[in-house]
Design an enzyme around this catalytic site. Structure first.
Site, short mmCIF file in Angstrom:
data_model
loop_
_atom_site.label_atom_id
_atom_site.label_comp_id
_atom_site.label_asym_id
_atom_site.label_seq_id
_atom_site.Cartn_x
_atom_site.Cartn_y
_atom_site.Cartn_z
N LYS A 22 0.85 -1.22 0.00
CA LYS A 22 0.00 0.00 0.00
C LYS A 22 0.88 1.25 0.00
CE LYS A 22 -1.72 1.69 3.99
NZ LYS A 22 -1.51 3.13 4.23
N ASN A 23 1.89 1.27 0.84
CA ASN A 23 2.69 2.49 1.02
C ASN A 23 3.72 2.71 -0.08
OD1 ASN A 23 1.09 2.96 3.19
ND2 ASN A 23 2.62 2.44 4.73
N ARG A 92 -5.30 11.09 3.92
CA ARG A 92 -4.40 12.21 4.16
C ARG A 92 -3.12 12.10 3.35
NH1 ARG A 92 -0.31 12.18 6.74
NH2 ARG A 92 -0.53 14.33 7.43
N CYS A 116 -5.39 12.52 11.92
CA CYS A 116 -6.17 11.28 11.87
C CYS A 116 -6.05 10.66 13.26
CB CYS A 116 -5.59 10.36 10.81
SG CYS A 116 -3.96 9.81 11.26
N ARG A 121 -0.25 14.89 12.62
CA ARG A 121 0.30 14.62 11.28
C ARG A 121 0.41 15.90 10.43
NH1 ARG A 121 -1.70 8.88 9.12
NH2 ARG A 121 0.30 8.96 8.04
N PRO A 122 1.16 16.87 10.91
CA PRO A 122 1.35 18.11 10.15
C PRO A 122 2.13 17.87 8.85
CG PRO A 122 2.84 18.03 12.02
CD PRO A 122 1.95 16.83 12.15
N ILE A 123 2.20 18.88 8.00
CA ILE A 123 2.96 18.75 6.74
C ILE A 123 4.00 19.86 6.61
CG2 ILE A 123 1.19 17.46 5.45
CD1 ILE A 123 0.32 20.19 4.25
N ASP A 124 4.43 20.38 7.74
CA ASP A 124 5.41 21.50 7.73
C ASP A 124 6.71 21.11 7.03
OD1 ASP A 124 5.53 19.73 9.91
OD2 ASP A 124 6.74 21.11 11.08
N ASP A 306 4.29 0.85 12.03
CA ASP A 306 3.12 0.18 11.43
C ASP A 306 2.94 -1.26 11.90
OD1 ASP A 306 3.29 1.83 8.17
OD2 ASP A 306 2.63 2.49 10.15
N ARG A 398 -8.47 -0.59 4.32
CA ARG A 398 -7.59 0.41 3.71
C ARG A 398 -6.19 -0.16 3.49
NH1 ARG A 398 -7.56 6.15 6.41
NH2 ARG A 398 -6.07 6.34 4.69
C1 EPZ Z 1 4.00 7.08 6.07
O1 EPZ Z 1 3.22 8.11 6.65
C2 EPZ Z 1 3.09 5.87 5.98
N1 EPZ Z 1 1.94 6.17 5.13
C3 EPZ Z 1 2.59 5.47 7.38
O2 EPZ Z 1 1.82 4.28 7.24
C4 EPZ Z 1 3.81 5.17 8.24
O3 EPZ Z 1 3.39 4.87 9.56
C5 EPZ Z 1 4.74 6.41 8.27
O4 EPZ Z 1 5.11 6.75 6.92
C6 EPZ Z 1 6.01 6.14 9.05
O5 EPZ Z 1 6.69 5.05 8.52
C7 EPZ Z 1 2.09 6.08 3.79
O6 EPZ Z 1 3.16 5.81 3.28
C8 EPZ Z 1 0.87 6.34 2.97
P1 EPZ Z 1 6.01 10.50 8.24
P2 EPZ Z 1 3.78 9.65 6.68
O7 EPZ Z 1 5.96 11.73 7.42
O8 EPZ Z 1 4.56 9.91 5.45
C9 EPZ Z 1 5.72 13.85 11.64
C10 EPZ Z 1 0.02 2.85 7.63
O9 EPZ Z 1 -0.46 2.34 8.66
N2 EPZ Z 1 5.72 14.83 10.54
O10 EPZ Z 1 7.24 9.65 8.19
O11 EPZ Z 1 2.65 10.54 7.01
C11 EPZ Z 1 4.44 13.04 11.69
O12 EPZ Z 1 3.43 13.74 12.38
C12 EPZ Z 1 0.43 4.30 7.63
O13 EPZ Z 1 0.22 2.22 6.56
C13 EPZ Z 1 5.78 16.19 10.86
O14 EPZ Z 1 5.84 16.57 12.03
O15 EPZ Z 1 4.77 9.56 7.93
C14 EPZ Z 1 4.87 11.79 12.39
O16 EPZ Z 1 4.87 12.02 13.77
C15 EPZ Z 1 0.16 4.97 8.95
N3 EPZ Z 1 5.77 17.09 9.83
C16 EPZ Z 1 6.32 11.59 11.91
O17 EPZ Z 1 6.74 12.86 11.41
C17 EPZ Z 1 5.71 16.69 8.53
O18 EPZ Z 1 5.72 17.56 7.64
C18 EPZ Z 1 6.47 10.55 10.81
O19 EPZ Z 1 5.67 10.92 9.76
C19 EPZ Z 1 5.63 15.30 8.23
C20 EPZ Z 1 5.65 14.39 9.26
#
Ligand code: EPZ
Length: 419
Positions: A22-23, A92, A116, A121-124, A306, A398
C-alpha cells in the site's frame, strides 16, 4: 467491510501470499501524473486507499483502468491541478500528489489533509522544503495553493526522516535545472520502490535507501512505463504475528525477507522459530513465548510503527511484562482501550505502553480506529474465547486486501460483513 466476526481458538497453518505494498503504490500512483503518458502498474493491492488514489487521478483528468491487480494510468489529458477536497479528507497521504502536480504544471492546490487517529500529522516538513526549492505556498482558507516559475537547486536537510516529505520533495524535484539533495531523508523500502519506478520513467535519482538522496533534473520522461509494485512488508509482518499469537505454523510467501529484519529479531527473541528463504518466511513457535523487556519504534531500518499494534497484541498474550515505546506517532494508541476490552492488561504512560501479558482473552464487540490497530484487534480475536466483532472494518480494508479470505485459508474462523 463494515465489520469482521472472529471465533477464537483456531491455530493458523499453511501458506499465505501477501499483496503489493500500500505504502509503495500510493506514491507511485501519484507519480504517474509526471510523464503525461501511460503507466502500467502490476501487483497493485486493490485496497480502499488505492481506489481513492484512482479517483483522484480520474478527477484530475487522467484515464485510469484496472483489471484484477493491474492498473493502467494515462495522464496525457490531465486538465486539473487542484486535488478534490473530499478525496483528500478520505486519505491524508494524498498530500503526495502536491509534489507530482507542481512538478509538471508549476501549480497545484490541495486542502490541508488534517490529522487522523494517529495524531496531528502536520505537513510542515513538506511545505518548508518546497519553499526552499522556489515553490510559493499560500494558505487560502485551509487550501494550500502552490506555484513556481522554475524549481530551484538546493540542499534540503529534513528535521526528521519523514517518509511522506521525502517522497514529496523527490516528486517536486524531477525536472529541476541542476540538482536537489535531500539529507536526513527516510530510508523506507517503499521509497526505494518509488525511486525504482521513477528511474524506469527516466528520472535521475541516486541514494535511495540511504540518508542522502540526490535528484538530477531531466527535461523529459518516457511515455510508457511498466512496473511491478513491491510486496507489502507490513502485511507480511502482520501475518507472522498472527501465526505466532495462535501458536501456528505459517509460511508467508512472495515477500522480501530482508525488509523484515527488525521484526524477525523480536520474534526470535520471544521464542519463535524463523526459517528464512529467498522470498518467504516460515514461522513456528519453539515453545512458550517470552515477554520482551523493551521495544521502541523508529524509522527504517528499526522496528516500524506500522507493526506496533500487532506486536502489542502478541505480547499482550505472553505471560510477563513487556514494554513498547512509540516514537513516531504521538497518538498511535487507540487500539489499547479496545484490546483491554478483550481482556488485555495494557497500561499507557504517555507514549510508553506497559503490557502485562495474559493468556485468557474473551470475545467482545470492539472498534477499529485505524488500519493497523484494526489488525491488532483481529489478532486478539483469533485467540479470544468466543466471538469477537471488530467494527470499523473499512479501516482494515484500507491496508489489507481480502484479509478474511487469506486468514480463512490459514484456518481462522473469520468472516467479513458489509454492514
Ligand atoms: C507514512 O506516513 C506511511 N503512510 C505510514 O503508514 C507510516 O506509519 C509512516 O510513513 C512512518 O513510517 C504512507 O506511506 C501512505 P512520516 P507519513 O511523514 O509519510 C511527523 C500505515 O499504517 N511529521 O514519516 O505521514 C508526523 O506527524 C500508515 O500504513 C511532521 O511533524 O509519515 C509523524 O509524527 C500509517 N511534519 C512523523 O513525522 C511533517 O511535515 C512521521 O511521519 C511530516 C511528518
Amino acid at each position: 467491510m463494515g465489520k469482521y466476526i472472529i471465533k477464537g481458538g483456531n491455530k493458523l497453518s499453511g501458506e499465505v501470499f501477501v499483496s503489493g505494498a500500500k505504502n509503495a503504490v500510493l506514491p507511485i500512483l501519484a507519480s504517474t501524473v509526471l510523464n503525461g503518458g501511460i503507466c502500467i502498474l502490476k501487483n497493485v493491492p486493490m485496497l480502499l486507499d488505492t481506489f481513492v488514489a484512482i479517483d483522484i487521478l480520474k478527477d484530475l483528468g487522467c484515464e485510469v483502468s484496472y483489471r484484477e491487480n493491474t492498473v493502467v494510468v494515462n495522464s496525457k489529458n490531465m486538465n486539473k491541478t487542484d486535488v478534490k477536497e473530499d478525496l483528500v479528507k478520505k486519505m491524508r497521504s494524498s498530500i503526495i500528489f502536491l509534489g507530482a502536480i507542481i512538478s509538471r504544471f508549476k501549480q497545484a492546490s490541495i486542502s490541508y489533509p488534517g490529522g487522523c487517529n494517529l495524531g496531528k500529522r502536520p505537513i510542515d516538513f513538506h511545505l518548508d522544503a518546497f519553499e526552499k526549492i522556489g515553490i510559493k505556498i499560500e494558505d487560502d482558507k485551509n487550501i494550500i495553493k502552490a506555484t513556481v516559475d522554475s524549481i530551484k537547486e538546493n540542499i534540503i536537510v529534513l528535521p526528521f526522516a519523514s517518509v511522506g516529505a521525502t517522497q514529496n520533495i523527490i516528486l517536486a524535484s524531477i525536472f529541476v535545472k541542476g540538482k536537489i539533495v535531500i539529507k536526513n531523508c527516510a530510508k523506507e523500502p517503499e521509497i526505494i520502490d518509488m525511486v525504482r519506478f521513477l528511474r524506469k520513467m527516466g528520472a535521475k535519482i541516486y541514494g535511495e535507501g540511504t540518508h542522502i538522496i540526490t535528484i538530477e533534473g531531466v527535461e523529459k520522461l518516457n511515455d510508457i512505463v511498466e512496473y511491478t509494485i513491491m510486496p507489502d512488508r507490513i502485511e507480511a509482518g502482520t501475518f507472522l504475528c498472527m501465526s505466532a499469537i495462535t501458536n501456528g505454523d505459517v509460511t508467508v510467501k512472495g515477500i522480501i525477507p530482508q525488509y523484515l529484519t527488525a521484526l524477525l529479531d523480536i520474534l526470535n527473541q520471544i521464542g519463535c522459530n524463523i526459517q528464512i528463504y529467498k522470498d518467504s518466511i516460515k514461522i513456528k513457535n519453539k515453545d512458550v513465548l517470552k515477554p520482551i523487556d523493551f521495544l521502541e519504534t523508529k524509522p527504517y531500518p528499526y522496528f516500524p510503527t506500522d507493526l506496533q499494534p500487532q506486536i502489542m497484541a502478541l505480547l499482550a498474550t505472553i505471560c510477563g511484562t513487556s514494554i513498547i515505546k512509540e516514537n513516531i506517532f504521538e497518538a498511535r494508541n487507540k487500539h489499547i482501550s479496545e484490546l483491554n476490552k478483550l481482556g488485555c492488561n495494557i497500561i499507557e504512560d504517555s507514549a510508553t505502553f506497559i503490557i502485562n501479558g495474559k493468556n485468557n482473552l474473551y470475545g467482545k464487540n470492539v472498534f477499529a480506529k485505524d488500519l493497523r490497530g484494526g489488525a491488532s484487534l483481529i489478532m486478539a480475536g483469533l485467540v479470544a474465547q468466543g466471538e469477537t466483532i471488530v467494527q470499523g472494518g473499512c479501516y482494515i480494508d484500507r491496508g489489507y486486501e481480502n484479509i478474511d479470505k487469506k486468514l480463512s485459508l490459514l484456518g481462522a474462523n473469520i468472516k467479513g460483513l458489509k454492514d
